[in-house]
Design a protein around this motif. Structure first.
Motif, PDB file in Angstrom:
ATOM      1  N   ASN A  73     -21.475  14.713  23.998  1.00  0.00           N
ATOM      2  CA  ASN A  73     -22.515  15.092  23.031  1.00  0.00           C
ATOM      3  C   ASN A  73     -23.194  13.875  22.414  1.00  0.00           C
ATOM      4  N   TRP A 124     -33.938  10.530  25.647  1.00  0.00           N
ATOM      5  CA  TRP A 124     -33.186   9.598  24.811  1.00  0.00           C
ATOM      6  C   TRP A 124     -33.978   8.301  24.710  1.00  0.00           C
ATOM      7  N   GLY A 132     -24.454  12.945  19.324  1.00  0.00           N
ATOM      8  CA  GLY A 132     -24.406  13.370  17.919  1.00  0.00           C
ATOM      9  C   GLY A 132     -22.970  13.546  17.499  1.00  0.00           C
ATOM     10  N   THR A 135     -27.301  17.990  22.966  1.00  0.00           N
ATOM     11  CA  THR A 135     -27.545  17.620  21.576  1.00  0.00           C
ATOM     12  C   THR A 135     -27.307  18.862  20.721  1.00  0.00           C
TER      13      THR A 135
END
Ligand code: DGY
Length: 318
Positions: free
Chosen positions: A75, A12, A77, A53
């Motif tokens: 999550n 990330w 997203g 993801t």
């Protein structure tokens, strides 16, 4: 106090990883390799929360693992078609996502794709790079005008509305939209019948969820209803469009071109698509800006903090 054990299945943005490491015991995926099903099962056994993801297939076969320590799937997203939400519910696993923070970014990319396919920008760029551009000519790479045309939006959620706003105010486009219900403040004409919307649109942009419900919503029959010479833009999910049918429709009409950011079996892209000049192909870049990916990460952090403090996570879906 023992800090919860968290696993990130991908790298990330640095600022988010640092913030997470201050609050939790975090395991990072240092080499950023895609997790396979066995690694995902092991992650569910070993961690209090797993942060997946879109590329992590958390289907019932993975979620059924026993014993399981994981109580939260946070999550990274907004789309959740890679997680079997029913199975998560059955097992009492809470699922959160990151709505809102990627709306503008994804809408910007949908407009990028629309403009690129209409104005043959990919073809032009390939020509220049190949040294195959031999100068200005009145008939060179003529595209299709965007300003003033009609755009059909399928799925008028946050992103669909942001695309409508850009298209209407930036390009003077007329907007038609298809959605499960009419929306009070929507910028456009509501079309409850998708098949009636398609022949009226010069461009159609997809913003509905993927997954079982919308799989192959755009099959051969539906694609055949599109206006002759029109264009399809997909920044939603690859499985909303039947790839074989799309290729057939590009070969024989009525579609003139397609612009895709998502694919049925990512990261595979059908070689028949890769060979075509009338398609624009991007590698799932909808939310790919520094600002947005950081915002997504910090949104996951908020969900983790709320969950482990015994509060309702702000973006709880299950
Ligand atoms: C989303 O947020 O759904 C993007 O497609 C990446 O997963």
């Amino acid at each position: 106090m023992i800090r919860p054990r968290i696993l990130l299945t991908a790298r990330w943005p640095e600022a988010v990883e640092a913030a997470l490491a201050e609050r939790f015991q975090v395991a990072f995926n240092r080499d950023d390799h895609p997790f396979d099903r066995d690694e995902l099962r092991q992650a569910l056994r070993d961690y209090d929360a797993v942060c997946p993801t879109v590329v992590d297939p958390l289907d019932a076969g993975v979620l059924d693992v026993q014993p399981r320590r994981c109580r939260l799937l946070a999550n990274f997203g907004v789309g959740l078609d890679h997680i079997d939400l029913e199975a998560a519910r059955r097992h009492g696993i809470v699922v959160t996502n990151t709505p809102g923070v990627l709306t503008d970014c994804t809408a910007d990319l949908a407009m990028t794709l629309l403009l690129m396919v209409a104005r043959r920008a990919g073809e032009g760029e390939r020509q220049v790079r190949a040294g195959a551009w031999h100068g200005w000519r009145p008939t060179h790479l003529l595209g299709t005008q965007v300003t003033g045309k009609t755009l059909g939006i399928v799925g008028m959620g946050r992103i669909g509305r942001a695309v409508a706003h850009r298209a209407r105010h930036g390009f003077g486009m007329r907007i038609l939209y298809h959605h499960p219900r009419p929306l009070a403040a929507a910028e456009g004409e509501y079309c409850p019948d998708l098949d009636a919307l398609l022949p009226r649109c010069d461009f159609v942009s997809l913003h509905c969820p993927g997954g079982r419900r919308n799989r192959h919503l755009f099959d051969a029959e539906r694609l055949a209803r599109m206006k002759p010479g029109s264009f399809l833009v997909n920044t939603a999910r690859g499985d909303v469009v039947d790839t074989d049918a799309l290729i057939g429709t590009l070969d024989h009409g009525p579609l003139r071109g397609a612009a895709l950011d998502v694919y049925e079996n990512e990261p595979e892209v059908d070689p028949r698509l890769r060979r075509r000049e009338d398609v624009v192909l991007l590698p799932h870049l909808g939310s790919a800006t520094v600002e947005t990916r950081e915002a997504m990460g910090f949104r996951v952090l908020e969900n983790l903090e709320a969950f482990f403090a015994g509060r309702e996570p702000p973006d709880r879906v299950v």
